[in-house]
Design an enzyme around this catalytic site. Structure first.
Site, short mmCIF file in Angstrom:
data_model
loop_
_atom_site.label_atom_id
_atom_site.label_comp_id
_atom_site.label_asym_id
_atom_site.label_seq_id
_atom_site.Cartn_x
_atom_site.Cartn_y
_atom_site.Cartn_z
N GLU A 49 6.06 21.93 32.49
CA GLU A 49 7.19 21.80 33.41
C GLU A 49 6.86 22.26 34.82
O GLU A 49 7.40 21.72 35.79
CB GLU A 49 8.41 22.56 32.88
CG GLU A 49 9.06 21.93 31.66
CD GLU A 49 8.45 22.35 30.35
OE1 GLU A 49 8.93 21.92 29.29
OE2 GLU A 49 7.45 23.13 30.38
N PHE A 111 19.39 29.71 20.38
CA PHE A 111 18.00 29.26 20.45
C PHE A 111 17.74 28.56 21.79
O PHE A 111 18.47 27.66 22.20
CB PHE A 111 17.72 28.28 19.29
CG PHE A 111 16.34 27.70 19.32
CD1 PHE A 111 15.21 28.49 19.11
CD2 PHE A 111 16.16 26.34 19.56
CE1 PHE A 111 13.93 27.94 19.15
CE2 PHE A 111 14.88 25.79 19.59
CZ PHE A 111 13.77 26.58 19.38
N GLN A 112 16.71 29.00 22.47
CA GLN A 112 16.29 28.47 23.78
C GLN A 112 17.40 28.56 24.83
O GLN A 112 17.50 27.69 25.71
CB GLN A 112 15.76 27.03 23.65
CG GLN A 112 14.44 26.96 22.89
CD GLN A 112 13.76 25.62 22.96
OE1 GLN A 112 14.40 24.58 23.16
NE2 GLN A 112 12.44 25.62 22.78
N LYS A 161 24.59 20.92 26.72
CA LYS A 161 24.44 19.71 25.90
C LYS A 161 25.78 19.05 25.59
O LYS A 161 25.87 17.82 25.50
CB LYS A 161 23.71 20.06 24.60
CG LYS A 161 23.11 18.86 23.89
CD LYS A 161 22.15 19.26 22.78
CE LYS A 161 21.52 18.04 22.14
NZ LYS A 161 20.56 18.44 21.06
N MET A 469 -11.37 32.91 47.74
CA MET A 469 -10.70 33.64 48.80
C MET A 469 -10.63 35.13 48.48
O MET A 469 -10.80 35.98 49.36
CB MET A 469 -9.30 33.09 49.06
CG MET A 469 -8.65 33.64 50.31
SD MET A 469 -9.55 33.25 51.83
CE MET A 469 -8.89 31.62 52.20
#
Length: 554
Positions: A49, A111-112, A161, A469
């Site tokens: 993502e 959940f999630q 949802k 760097m």
């Protein structure tokens, strides 16, 4: 007409003119992806993502349009956070749409379930969680309006949802159907404008300091006209590169920590700095008051919060930079600044960028050769680190939206996915990602997406087998104590690219690089050229953090 909430999401995106979405499906966004199945909107499947957010970001920078990314709830949404923060720091319009657990489960550690609006509140212009079906369409429209208005930036819309599955009465709207109130007044202050004009007329050694706001304000043409009429040299921040053509005689190029000594000296010796669409980042301003100690400052910006935030200013002009520049140009006479321009020319000849151009394959030469072999017709993306600074120093940007890089956040792993997003948005151009091996490995799986969709990004990897760097700082400032900066010398990126389905070639000489780049540029497919360079090659000049041009190394 009645539609499911998920279908409304897709219909509103079509209203907004969205042609591409970057993302990954998951349980909490399955209804939206199901609605997308019947749509003609293109979807690019990411492999992480964060990569989806960076692709949307690169798309927006290269096109000037709003980039869009999708993610599911929980870890899907939290994986977007770095990309959202990156867009926020660099003022890039991105709309991130995330799924969420049903509203009756919010706050119950489902959940999630993650409070993504709470997490992203400090790094978005605004964010929403949709809790009423009849608010869904206008919320998404509002997200786009906010992302584009004033100073651009990312907006997140979290959609539970059950909102996606709800039956909603959908009425088609228009792209401009939502008006956003902002704190930018429609009329530029005449009082501040008159003060600015007076200072410009009085100044003997003025410089313009142009930032990314010139590009997002579509004001490059106005900047050129203003600079030419007043004969004022133009320096750029990292985000401003491309807003003023670097082959123009008034161009100073990049200033700041890795700007040329000549450009930094020109600003340091100036008596007036006209800052346009820039926030005076610490990587430019360095020591407080040390950038231009004898100069008065005119600051022009659309965001009032930036005026006087990092430096004291004499005149603060709030407004769209395009409009302000037009007003200034119209009111000012032609000004000849022969003595000042001669002094700037002398500084350029004495302190311009240089490097040892011998038979060794050096990164500075590679950057210049890329521009030469491509007929100067590229969009350049970079990772973060030495690769980024060599590109900024030695590629001469001449047009807006041709440089895609992570400035404010400095997010390693940005370049490859952002290059893919830029290439998808601008199929008429060729995109080259100038990368370092430390950054590239963070999102190297983006090669798979490039291969699957045949997105013809060319990755030029400057492989010095170290975190370059950080090693440079350790070399110069920490007594060569190279703690944890050496990387896996046995990793063959060219072979790894081949395994992802992208042709990769490893080169060690100038002749090999030129042959490989000609091949990559001539073929319309993704490509990687891995260039083996010296781990102790440095980005010079270098002003240590908090220093001034007087502290320049190299």
């Amino acid at each position: 007409m009645k539609l499911k909430g998920a279908q409304v999401v897709i219909e509103v995106l079509k209203e907004m003119g969205v042609d591409t979405i970057f993302g990954i499906p998951g349980g909490a966004v399955i209804p939206i992806y199901d609605a997308l199945y019947d749509s003609d909107i293109r979807h690019i499947l990411a492999t992480h993502e964060q990569m989806a957010a960076h692709m949307a970001d690169g798309y927006a920078r290269a096109t000037g349009r709003v980039g869009v990314c999708f993610a599911t709830s929980g870890p899907g949404s939290t994986n977007l956070v770095t990309g959202i923060a990156n867009a926020y720091m660099d003022s890039v319009p991105v709309v991130a749409i995330t799924g969420q657990v049903p509203t009756n489960l919010i706050g119950k550690d489902a959940f999630q379930e993650v409070d993504i609006t709470g997490i992203t509140m400090p790094i978005t212009k605004h964010n929403f969680i949709v809790k009423s079906p009849d608010k869904l369409a206008d919320t998404i429209r509002q997200a786009f309006a906010i992302a584009k208005s004033g100073r651009p930036g990312p907006v997140l819309v979290d959609i539970p949802k059950d909102m996606q599955n709800a039956d909603i009465e959908y009425v088609k709207g228009k792209e401009d159907s939502i008006n956003i109130k902002n704190n930018v007044k429609g009329i530029v202050s005449q009082k501040e404008l008159d003060k600015a004009i007076e200072l410009i007329l009085q100044s003997k050694k003025p410089v313009i300091f142009a930032g990314g706001g010139v590009i997002w304000g579509e004001a490059s043409a106005e900047l050129i006209e203003f600079a030419e009429k007043t004969n004022i040299p133009v320096a750029s921040s990292l985000m401003g590169l491309g807003c003023f053509p670097e082959d123009h005689p008034l161009s100073l190029g990049l200033i700041g920590m890795h700007g040329s000594r000549f450009a930094n000296l020109a600003v340091y010796r100036s008596d007036l700095v006209i800052a346009i669409g820039t926030r005076f980042s610490d990587r430019v301003a360095g020591k407080a008051g040390g950038l231009a100690p004898n100069a008065k400052i005119i600051h022009i910006d659309i965001d009032p919060a930036e005026l006087g935030k990092n430096v004291e200013v004499e005149v603060a002009v709030i407004g769209k930079v395009k409009e302000v520049l037009k007003l200034l140009t119209n009111k000012l006479p032609f000004i000849e600044r022969k003595e000042w321009l001669e002094e700037v020319s002398f500084l350029r000849e004495k302190h311009g960028l240089k490097y040892k151009n011998d038979e060794v394959l050096r990164p500075q030469w590679i950057v210049e050769k890329i521009q030469q072999l491509s007929n100067d017709d590229l969009i350049i993306a970079t990772e973060v680190g030495q690769n980024q600074m060599w590109a900024a120093q030695f590629y001469k940007f001449k047009h807006p939206r041709t440089f895609v890089t992570s400035g404010g956040l400095g997010a390693m792993g940005f370049g490859l996915p952002a290059a893919i997003g830029a290439q998808v948005g601008r199929p008429d151009k060729r995109v080259v990602n100038i990368a370092g091996d430390g950054s590239l490995r963070m999102n190297i799986h983006a090669l798979e997406t490039a291969a699957v969709y045949n997105i013809p990004v060319i990755t030029v990897l400057l492989n010095n087998q170290t975190l370059g760097m950080v090693r440079q700082w350790q070399n110069l400032l920490y007594d060569k104590r190279f703690s944890q900066t050496n990387l896996n010398a046995n990793l063959n990126f060219a072979k790894l690219a081949n395994d992802f389905g992208v042709e990769g070639i490893r080169v060690t000489t100038k002749k090999e690089f030129e042959k490989a780049f000609r091949k990559a540029y001539s073929e319309k497919r993704p490509f990687m050229i891995e260039c083996i360079i010296d781990k102790d090659e440095m980005v010079l000049p270098f002003i240590p953090a908090g220093g001034t041009v007087e502290n320049t190394i190299g």
